[in-house]
Design an enzyme around this catalytic site. Structure first.
Site, PDB file in Angstrom:
ATOM      1  N   ASP A  12      53.715  46.624  45.254  1.00 43.60           N
ATOM      2  CA  ASP A  12      53.760  46.129  46.627  1.00 43.60           C
ATOM      3  C   ASP A  12      52.549  45.220  46.856  1.00 43.60           C
ATOM      4  O   ASP A  12      51.413  45.628  46.569  1.00 43.60           O
ATOM      5  CB  ASP A  12      53.696  47.346  47.570  1.00 43.60           C
ATOM      6  N   GLU A  15      26.982  38.029  33.133  1.00 48.07           N
ATOM      7  CA  GLU A  15      27.488  38.971  32.136  1.00 48.07           C
ATOM      8  C   GLU A  15      28.672  38.345  31.404  1.00 48.07           C
ATOM      9  O   GLU A  15      29.442  39.027  30.751  1.00 48.07           O
ATOM     10  CB  GLU A  15      27.844  40.319  32.763  1.00 48.07           C
ATOM     11  N   CYS A  22      26.645  43.290  37.270  1.00 46.56           N
ATOM     12  CA  CYS A  22      26.604  42.503  38.510  1.00 46.56           C
ATOM     13  C   CYS A  22      25.238  42.532  39.185  1.00 46.56           C
ATOM     14  O   CYS A  22      24.988  41.759  40.111  1.00 46.56           O
ATOM     15  CB  CYS A  22      27.657  43.012  39.490  1.00 46.56           C
ATOM     16  N   THR A  77      41.561  42.087  40.478  1.00 48.96           N
ATOM     17  CA  THR A  77      40.206  41.869  41.032  1.00 48.96           C
ATOM     18  C   THR A  77      39.462  40.750  40.309  1.00 48.96           C
ATOM     19  O   THR A  77      38.275  40.558  40.550  1.00 48.96           O
ATOM     20  CB  THR A  77      39.364  43.166  40.961  1.00 48.96           C
ATOM     21  N   SER A 104      34.094  54.102  38.288  1.00 46.92           N
ATOM     22  CA  SER A 104      33.196  53.025  38.733  1.00 46.92           C
ATOM     23  C   SER A 104      33.072  53.008  40.248  1.00 46.92           C
ATOM     24  O   SER A 104      31.992  52.759  40.790  1.00 46.92           O
ATOM     25  CB  SER A 104      33.652  51.664  38.194  1.00 46.92           C
ATOM     26  N   HIS A 147      27.728  44.211  47.200  1.00 44.28           N
ATOM     27  CA  HIS A 147      28.422  43.668  46.038  1.00 44.28           C
ATOM     28  C   HIS A 147      29.914  43.940  46.238  1.00 44.28           C
ATOM     29  O   HIS A 147      30.307  45.050  46.598  1.00 44.28           O
ATOM     30  CB  HIS A 147      27.922  44.338  44.753  1.00 44.28           C
ATOM     31  N   LYS A 205      34.145  50.711  51.714  1.00 41.44           N
ATOM     32  CA  LYS A 205      33.900  52.085  51.238  1.00 41.44           C
ATOM     33  C   LYS A 205      32.396  52.365  51.203  1.00 41.44           C
ATOM     34  O   LYS A 205      31.942  53.440  51.592  1.00 41.44           O
ATOM     35  CB  LYS A 205      34.467  52.267  49.816  1.00 41.44           C
ATOM     36  N   ASN A 251      36.315  38.880  42.294  1.00 44.79           N
ATOM     37  CA  ASN A 251      35.005  39.323  41.817  1.00 44.79           C
ATOM     38  C   ASN A 251      34.328  38.169  41.073  1.00 44.79           C
ATOM     39  O   ASN A 251      34.976  37.449  40.305  1.00 44.79           O
ATOM     40  CB  ASN A 251      35.159  40.536  40.885  1.00 44.79           C
ATOM     41  N   SER A 262      27.339  47.809  37.227  1.00 46.54           N
ATOM     42  CA  SER A 262      27.812  48.956  36.455  1.00 46.54           C
ATOM     43  C   SER A 262      26.871  49.263  35.305  1.00 46.54           C
ATOM     44  O   SER A 262      26.180  48.391  34.775  1.00 46.54           O
ATOM     45  CB  SER A 262      29.207  48.659  35.894  1.00 46.54           C
TER      46      SER A 262
HETATM   47  P1  HMG Z   1      44.288  51.198  41.004  1.00 48.27           P
HETATM   48  O1  HMG Z   1      43.827  52.517  40.519  1.00 48.27           O
HETATM   49  O2  HMG Z   1      45.490  50.603  40.376  1.00 48.27           O
HETATM   50  O3  HMG Z   1      44.520  51.199  42.561  1.00 48.27           O
HETATM   51  O4  HMG Z   1      43.124  50.142  40.875  1.00 48.27           O
HETATM   52  P2  HMG Z   1      44.684  52.448  43.564  1.00 48.27           P
HETATM   53  O5  HMG Z   1      45.902  53.170  43.224  1.00 48.27           O
HETATM   54  O6  HMG Z   1      43.374  53.189  43.661  1.00 48.27           O
HETATM   55  O7  HMG Z   1      44.927  51.617  44.889  1.00 48.27           O
HETATM   56  C1  HMG Z   1      43.900  50.832  45.434  1.00 48.27           C
HETATM   57  C2  HMG Z   1      43.947  51.000  46.939  1.00 48.27           C
HETATM   58  O8  HMG Z   1      45.136  50.378  47.415  1.00 48.27           O
HETATM   59  C3  HMG Z   1      44.001  52.463  47.390  1.00 48.27           C
HETATM   60  O9  HMG Z   1      43.232  52.561  48.579  1.00 48.27           O
HETATM   61  C4  HMG Z   1      45.469  52.655  47.712  1.00 48.27           C
HETATM   62  O10 HMG Z   1      45.714  53.664  48.667  1.00 48.27           O
HETATM   63  C5  HMG Z   1      45.812  51.290  48.278  1.00 48.27           C
HETATM   64  P3  HMG Z   1      41.990  53.590  48.665  1.00 48.27           P
HETATM   65  O11 HMG Z   1      42.491  54.940  48.327  1.00 48.27           O
HETATM   66  O12 HMG Z   1      40.995  53.090  47.602  1.00 48.27           O
HETATM   67  O13 HMG Z   1      41.465  53.396  50.047  1.00 48.27           O
HETATM   68  N1  HMG Z   1      47.238  50.945  48.254  1.00 48.27           N
HETATM   69  C6  HMG Z   1      47.863  50.278  49.229  1.00 48.27           C
HETATM   70  N2  HMG Z   1      47.421  49.818  50.420  1.00 48.27           N
HETATM   71  C7  HMG Z   1      48.325  49.144  51.211  1.00 48.27           C
HETATM   72  N3  HMG Z   1      49.618  48.948  50.859  1.00 48.27           N
HETATM   73  C8  HMG Z   1      50.098  49.410  49.696  1.00 48.27           C
HETATM   74  C9  HMG Z   1      49.186  50.106  48.815  1.00 48.27           C
HETATM   75  N4  HMG Z   1      49.328  50.671  47.601  1.00 48.27           N
HETATM   76  C10 HMG Z   1      48.119  51.183  47.260  1.00 48.27           C
HETATM   77  N5  HMG Z   1      51.365  49.204  49.366  1.00 48.27           N
HETATM   78  C11 HMG Z   1      40.708  49.970  40.799  1.00 48.27           C
HETATM   79  C12 HMG Z   1      41.932  50.166  41.678  1.00 48.27           C
HETATM   80  C13 HMG Z   1      39.484  49.692  41.655  1.00 48.27           C
HETATM   81  C14 HMG Z   1      40.459  51.220  39.956  1.00 48.27           C
HETATM   82  C15 HMG Z   1      40.995  48.764  39.855  1.00 48.27           C
HETATM   83  O14 HMG Z   1      41.175  47.597  40.610  1.00 48.27           O
HETATM   84  C16 HMG Z   1      39.906  48.514  38.833  1.00 48.27           C
HETATM   85  O15 HMG Z   1      39.826  49.174  37.804  1.00 48.27           O
HETATM   86  N6  HMG Z   1      39.043  47.502  39.112  1.00 48.27           N
HETATM   87  C17 HMG Z   1      37.968  47.138  38.195  1.00 48.27           C
HETATM   88  C18 HMG Z   1      36.748  48.016  38.382  1.00 48.27           C
HETATM   89  C19 HMG Z   1      36.133  47.854  39.754  1.00 48.27           C
HETATM   90  O16 HMG Z   1      36.331  46.863  40.433  1.00 48.27           O
HETATM   91  N7  HMG Z   1      35.308  48.832  40.162  1.00 48.27           N
HETATM   92  C20 HMG Z   1      34.614  48.765  41.425  1.00 48.27           C
HETATM   93  C21 HMG Z   1      33.272  49.503  41.414  1.00 48.27           C
HETATM   94  S1  HMG Z   1      32.282  49.084  39.983  1.00 48.27           S
HETATM   95  C22 HMG Z   1      31.597  47.531  40.353  1.00 48.27           C
HETATM   96  O17 HMG Z   1      31.639  47.091  41.450  1.00 48.27           O
HETATM   97  C23 HMG Z   1      30.973  46.762  39.219  1.00 48.27           C
HETATM   98  C24 HMG Z   1      31.797  45.634  38.684  1.00 48.27           C
HETATM   99  O18 HMG Z   1      31.749  44.535  39.565  1.00 48.27           O
HETATM  100  C25 HMG Z   1      31.303  45.234  37.295  1.00 48.27           C
HETATM  101  C26 HMG Z   1      29.822  44.934  37.115  1.00 48.27           C
HETATM  102  O19 HMG Z   1      28.925  45.535  37.668  1.00 48.27           O
HETATM  103  O20 HMG Z   1      29.567  44.078  36.275  1.00 48.27           O
HETATM  104  C27 HMG Z   1      33.257  45.993  38.508  1.00 48.27           C
END
Ligand code: HMG
Length: 399
Positions: free
Chosen positions: A36, A86, A118, A159, A208, A240, A249, A283, A315
């Protein structure tokens, strides 16, 4: 709101943005992934993502951001270029050296690359302040430039993004003073990392997110324990943004720590301006926090004399909470029109073209490849030959 009294102001004198050539609509990605679209647009808070062209990389984006700054200031005062990334293109040579050359900066310049996921850009900003403190005539060009790329069809794919932010750090800055005092937090964790032999990161996405929240709380607590400002003193907050909902969050967590209700109205009021650009770019790792800062400054009311709280997370992990005090009159120094144009002029891309770019590879065997012009920015990767990248500057006619 209390006005800040800083003894020897050092901070951001100028700030500029660049991003890549193409934009992928997340509605189209959602369709291809059979999810969706609300999951991406609401759940993650992203609508498009920048996809760099085949002749763009962190050097071309960093140089494109920095060129705007160098064009307006005496480049002779820039004694150091610090490039945080990075998405490194070399294990040894700093990408900053290529940028120094492309910008025509004097050879009497120090050029270095910094890394800690980051967080690297914030380390560069803090180290730059140290150099300027030592010699107030010294200006430092801080560059943050990254391409966020995850495995195709992985949870992180939605992302992805790319951007560069350039900042000129000097004494008596015109935009923002770096406030003294920081809250710090480091923990040796495996939430996101990229071994040398991989082009995409290893990610435990859920871990993460929870580590980011924990790090934000701990960095804030360290800031508070060291006599930092009270949370009410900040007129705005920047986080970030790996995806824009992450800022919500994290801010909710900081408000909860203080027993402040984090309802949607309060969160929107505190954060909506900081997410406008990131929602479109995706990102940009080291650049992401500073893209959020630019988005805030380009959209918020006048914050002159007021403080903005910034939370940097990388991270692995390192986090830092610190404050910027906005210099009266800073708005005249912003590049709002250019920032919006950089995002708006990205060429919409089909899913097929996105996949073709993903599949495109530069030679890794020392053979030569001359790249077709794919981008339209001021700098491009022209060729790879004998394991070396060759860049060129375009002489663009301003519209
Ligand atoms: P996921 O597990 O597929 O998604 O990926 P989900 O199932 O957790 O859904 C995401 C959100 O969408 C949830 O909301 C769902 O409820 C909602 P939440 O529970 O979080 O509030 N949702 C919907 N909302 C509206 N309509 C719908 C619907 N369906 C679901 N129909 C995940 C999410 C972040 C895990 C993934 O994107 C990922 O792995 N991303 C990469 C890692 C990342 O970004 N981590 C963030 C923190 S770490 C960081 O910031 C460092 C980084 O930048 C790297 C660095 O430092 O170099 C990543």
């Amino acid at each position: 709101m209390e006005r800040i009294d800083v003894v020897s102001p050092i901070g951001i004198h100028d700030i500029a943005l660049a991003t890549g050539h193409y934009a992928l609509n997340l509605g189209e990605l959602a369709e291809r992934r059979g999810v969706d679209p609300g999951k991406y647009t609401v759940g993650l808070g992203q609508t498009t993502q920048t996809v760099p062209a085949t002749d763009e990389d962190i050097v071309t984006m960093a140089a494109a951001a920095a060129k705007q700054i160098v064009a307006e200031h005496d480049a002779g005062n820039i004694r150091t270029v610090l490039l945080a990334t990075e998405t490194g293109i070399d294990q040894s040579k700093a990408a900053a050296v290529y940028v120094q050359d492309l910008l025509g900066l004097p050879s009497s310049t120090r050029a270095v690359e910094l890394k800690q996921a980051c967080y690297g850009g914030t380390s560069a900003l803090q180290f730059a302040a140290g150099l300027v403190h030592r010699d107030p005539d010294h200006q430092v060009l801080v560059l943050t430039s990254d391409i966020a790329k995850y495995d195709v069809d992985s949870a992180g794919e939605a992302t992805q993004g790319a951007a560069a932010v350039a900042m000129l750090v000097s004494a008596d800055p015109a935009v923002a003073v770096l406030e003294p005092g920081s809250g710090l937090y480091t923990a040796n964790v495996q939430d996101f990392w990229r071994p040398n032999y991989r082009s995409t990161p290893m990610v435990d996405g859920k871990l993460s997110v929870s580590l980011y929240l924990e790090a934000a709380e701990q960095a804030w607590k360290d800031y508070e324990a060291r006599g930092g400002r009270a949370i009410e003193d900040f007129a705005a907050f920047c986080y970030h943004q790996p995806f824009t909902r992450m800022a919500y969050k994290a801010h909710a967590r900081l408000l909860e720590v203080h027993g402040i209700g984090a309802d949607q109205e309060r969160l929107d009021a505190d954060l909506a301006h900081t997410t406008v650009y990131n929602r479109l770019i995706g990102n940009s790792y080291t650049a992401s926090l500073y893209v959020g800062l630019m988005s805030l400054l380009d959209h918020a009311e006048d914050l002159s004399g007021r403080s903005v709280g910034l939370l940097s997370y990388g991270s692995g992990c390192v986090a830092e909470f610190f404050g910027l005090s906005m210099v009266p009159g800073y708005r005249q120094r912003l590049r709002t029109a250019a920032n919006r144009a950089a995002i708006a002029r990205r060429e919409p891309i089909s899913y097929e073209r996105y996949r073709a770019i993903r599949d495109f590879e530069l030679p890794v065997d020392g053979s030569s490849k001359v790249l077709e012009a794919d981008s339209a920015g001021p700098f491009r990767l022209r060729a790879v030959t004998g394991h070396s990248r060759m860049y060129e500057a375009r002489h663009l006619i301003q519209a």
